[in-house]
Each structure stands twice: as structure tokens, then as C-alpha cells.
Write an enzyme that holds these catalytic residues in place. Structure first.
Site, PDB file in Angstrom:
ATOM      1  N   ILE A   1      19.271  78.126   6.644  1.00  0.00           N
ATOM      2  CA  ILE A   1      19.229  78.983   7.841  1.00  0.00           C
ATOM      3  C   ILE A   1      19.538  78.192   9.107  1.00  0.00           C
ATOM      4  CG2 ILE A   1      16.741  78.761   8.377  1.00  0.00           C
ATOM      5  CD1 ILE A   1      16.907  81.928   8.754  1.00  0.00           C
TER       6      ILE A   1
ATOM      7  N   GLY B   1       8.796  73.772   5.225  1.00  0.00           N
ATOM      8  CA  GLY B   1       9.777  74.813   4.917  1.00  0.00           C
ATOM      9  C   GLY B   1      10.761  75.119   6.043  1.00  0.00           C
TER      10      GLY B   1
ATOM     11  N   ASP C   1      10.150  76.361   8.949  1.00  0.00           N
ATOM     12  CA  ASP C   1       9.572  75.905  10.226  1.00  0.00           C
ATOM     13  C   ASP C   1       9.923  74.433  10.460  1.00  0.00           C
ATOM     14  OD1 ASP C   1       6.141  76.315  11.514  1.00  0.00           O
ATOM     15  OD2 ASP C   1       8.082  76.203  12.510  1.00  0.00           O
TER      16      ASP C   1
ATOM     17  N   VAL D   1       5.545  78.886   1.148  1.00  0.00           N
ATOM     18  CA  VAL D   1       4.167  78.381   1.224  1.00  0.00           C
ATOM     19  C   VAL D   1       3.156  79.530   1.202  1.00  0.00           C
ATOM     20  CG1 VAL D   1       2.538  77.297   2.852  1.00  0.00           C
ATOM     21  CG2 VAL D   1       4.754  76.238   2.401  1.00  0.00           C
TER      22      VAL D   1
HETATM   23  N1  APR Z   1      16.824  77.820   5.012  1.00  0.00           N
HETATM   24  C1  APR Z   1      16.575  79.019   4.439  1.00  0.00           C
HETATM   25  N2  APR Z   1      15.471  79.272   3.704  1.00  0.00           N
HETATM   26  C2  APR Z   1      14.588  78.254   3.540  1.00  0.00           C
HETATM   27  C3  APR Z   1      14.771  76.972   4.112  1.00  0.00           C
HETATM   28  C4  APR Z   1      15.960  76.783   4.875  1.00  0.00           C
HETATM   29  N3  APR Z   1      16.227  75.600   5.463  1.00  0.00           N
HETATM   30  N4  APR Z   1      13.693  76.198   3.772  1.00  0.00           N
HETATM   31  C5  APR Z   1      12.892  76.949   3.010  1.00  0.00           C
HETATM   32  N5  APR Z   1      13.413  78.185   2.856  1.00  0.00           N
HETATM   33  C6  APR Z   1      12.893  79.336   2.099  1.00  0.00           C
HETATM   34  C7  APR Z   1      11.814  79.041   1.104  1.00  0.00           C
HETATM   35  O1  APR Z   1      12.393  78.639  -0.134  1.00  0.00           O
HETATM   36  C8  APR Z   1      11.158  80.411   0.985  1.00  0.00           C
HETATM   37  O2  APR Z   1      11.899  81.244   0.108  1.00  0.00           O
HETATM   38  O3  APR Z   1      12.287  80.206   3.048  1.00  0.00           O
HETATM   39  C9  APR Z   1      11.284  80.994   2.399  1.00  0.00           C
HETATM   40  C10 APR Z   1      10.010  80.935   3.239  1.00  0.00           C
HETATM   41  O4  APR Z   1       9.320  79.749   2.918  1.00  0.00           O
HETATM   42  P1  APR Z   1       8.413  78.940   3.988  1.00  0.00           P
HETATM   43  O5  APR Z   1       9.292  78.215   4.912  1.00  0.00           O
HETATM   44  O6  APR Z   1       7.407  78.181   3.200  1.00  0.00           O
HETATM   45  O7  APR Z   1       7.682  80.077   4.850  1.00  0.00           O
HETATM   46  P2  APR Z   1       6.392  80.961   4.509  1.00  0.00           P
HETATM   47  O8  APR Z   1       6.243  81.214   3.053  1.00  0.00           O
HETATM   48  O9  APR Z   1       6.481  82.124   5.450  1.00  0.00           O
HETATM   49  O10 APR Z   1       5.173  80.010   4.930  1.00  0.00           O
HETATM   50  C11 APR Z   1       4.977  79.739   6.297  1.00  0.00           C
HETATM   51  O11 APR Z   1       4.865  77.414   5.896  1.00  0.00           O
HETATM   52  O12 APR Z   1       6.258  75.878   6.798  1.00  0.00           O
HETATM   53  C12 APR Z   1       5.032  76.434   6.922  1.00  0.00           C
HETATM   54  O13 APR Z   1       4.560  76.308   9.265  1.00  0.00           O
HETATM   55  C13 APR Z   1       4.892  77.196   8.214  1.00  0.00           C
HETATM   56  O14 APR Z   1       2.551  77.517   7.928  1.00  0.00           O
HETATM   57  C14 APR Z   1       3.806  78.161   7.847  1.00  0.00           C
HETATM   58  C15 APR Z   1       4.124  78.509   6.401  1.00  0.00           C
END
Ligand code: APR
Length: 189
Positions: free
Chosen positions: A12, A33, A35, A128
Site C-alpha cells: 500500500i 504491519g 502502520d 494483528v
Molecule cells: N501493504 C498492504 N497491506 C499490508 C501491508 C502493506 N505494506 N503490510 C501488512 N499488510 C496487510 C496485512 O497482511 C493484513 O492483511 O494489511 C492487513 C492489516 O494488517 P495490520 O497492519 O496488522 O493491521 P490490523 O490487523 O488492523 O492491526 C492493527 O497492528 O500494526 C499494528 O499499529 C497497528 O496496533 C495496530 C494493529
């Protein structure tokens, strides 16, 4: 105007769109992830603006299901819209599914207010926060399809950026089952 809804497999942080949506947590101070990737690639300006948001409107953090915008820093986008997804918890499925839908609705509302035309979403809560990917896809695609037919009709594209072939495949399968209009599929970006 029909808003194109597209599925892309990729990162993304590399999307050339007006708005990149961040799967944040309520602290708005970064994490792993999506973020982590957005803050790492977007640079310190994003965190600086997040800190200012915390100091001004969001003292106790951004509530689940809500969305706020900041600069996109060094990303090839104009803004980042930060939204906080619900943590998956079977016992409270109904409430939390509503919060997940709100992430998409509120992010599109904020993006439309900014004057954005193109928005990229990750699969919010499907990492996560443990939301089962297929159900996350159903809520995401259904909410976006309904919202672009209404308040967010001025957007030209809403792009789901899926990390890895499995995630892409799940979204594509759900999308096909839903038979929702305006769908286009792209492969590896
Ligand atoms: N681009 C696109 N998708 C991504 C990327 C990326 N660079 N990195 C990870 N993902 C995908 C993951 O594989 C998952 O399918 O994005 C989706 C959401 O994953 P997370 O980033 O873990 O988000 P979420 O499940 O909403 O958890 C949020 O995680 O990173 C921490 O600070 C954040 O505490 C918050 C929690």
C-alpha cells in the site's frame, strides 16, 4: 460517475493515489504491519501530525471505527487517512463488525472531504487484530460498494491493496461471490 473498485496485490505504501488508508491503533503513534510500513516509508512528518492530532482533538486516542487525516509525507500519495479497526472477538461479533464497516465509511467520508479522487485501503483488522480475512473482505467490499453509490460517489477509484497472493485471492473470491458492480481486477502492481 461510477466509482471503480479495484483489487491489487502489492504494498500500500507504493500506491499512486490521493489517499492511503492506514490500519492504525488508537494511539496514532505507529505500530507494525501497515502502520509500521506507512510511518517508515512516509517519514517523521506523519508522526508529527499524528502527535498534534493527539494533543488537540484526540487526547484519549482515536476511537475504533473513526478516521482522521494527515500528510502522506514521502509516500507517493497526498494524504494518509488513519482509521482504527476493531480487534476480532467472536463474542461481540455484531458490534465489532459494525465498527469495521465504520472504518471504511468514515475513511471514505474523510477522503471525500479532502477532495480526494482515488483511495487505497488495506484489509483493516485482518492482520494483528485477527479478523478472519474472508469476513473482513465481505465487510470491506460491501461497505465500500454501498458508500460509493451514495456519499462518496465523487471518487473515481477505491483500490484494495492486498498483501500476498492468498489475501488477494480471498478478496477476489468474495468479490466474485458478491457480484458487485464496478469491479475491476488487477494483478501484481
Ligand atoms: N501493504 C498492504 N497491506 C499490508 C501491508 C502493506 N505494506 N503490510 C501488512 N499488510 C496487510 C496485512 O497482511 C493484513 O492483511 O494489511 C492487513 C492489516 O494488517 P495490520 O497492519 O496488522 O493491521 P490490523 O490487523 O488492523 O492491526 C492493527 O497492528 O500494526 C499494528 O499499529 C497497528 O496496533 C495496530 C494493529
Amino acid at each position: 460517475m461510477v466509482t471503480r473498485i479495484t483489487l491489487v496485490e502489492g504494498d500500500i505504501t507504493e500506491q499512486q493515489v490521493d489517499v492511503v488508508v492506514n490500519a492504525a491503533n488508537s494511539s496514532l503513534l505507529g505500530g507494525g504491519g501497515v502502520d509500521g510500513a506507512i510511518h517508515r516509508k512516509g517519514g517523521p512528518q506523519i508522526l508529527e501530525e499524528c502527535r498534534r492530532l493527539r494533543a488537540s482533538h484526540w487526547g484519549s486516542g482515536l476511537p475504533t471505527g473513526q478516521a482522521v487525516s494527515t500528510t502522506a509525507g514521502r509516500l507517493p500519495a497526498r494524504w494518509v487517512v488513519h482509521t482504527v479497526g476493531p480487534v476480532y472477538w467472536e463474542d461481540e461479533y455484531e458490534d465489532r463488525a459494525g465498527q469495521l464497516a465504520s472504518c471504511y465509511r468514515e475513511s471514505l467520508r474523510v477522503a471525500a472531504e479532502l477532495g480526494a479522487r482515488t483511495v487505497a485501503f488495506p484489509a483493516v483488522s485482518a492482520g494483528v487484530y485477527g479478523w478472519p480475512l474472508e469476513d473482513a473482505a465481505r465487510i470491506a467490499l460491501g461497505t465500500v460498494a454501498a458508500t460509493v453509490a451514495g456519499p462518496a460517489r465523487d471518487l473515481t477509484e477505491v483500490r484494495f491493496v492486498l498483501f500476498g497472493t492468498a489475501a488477494y485471492g480471498t478478496f477476489e473470491q468474495v468479490w466474485r461471490e458478491m457480484g458487485v458492480e464496478g469491479e475491476e481486477r488487477q494483478g501484481q502492481e
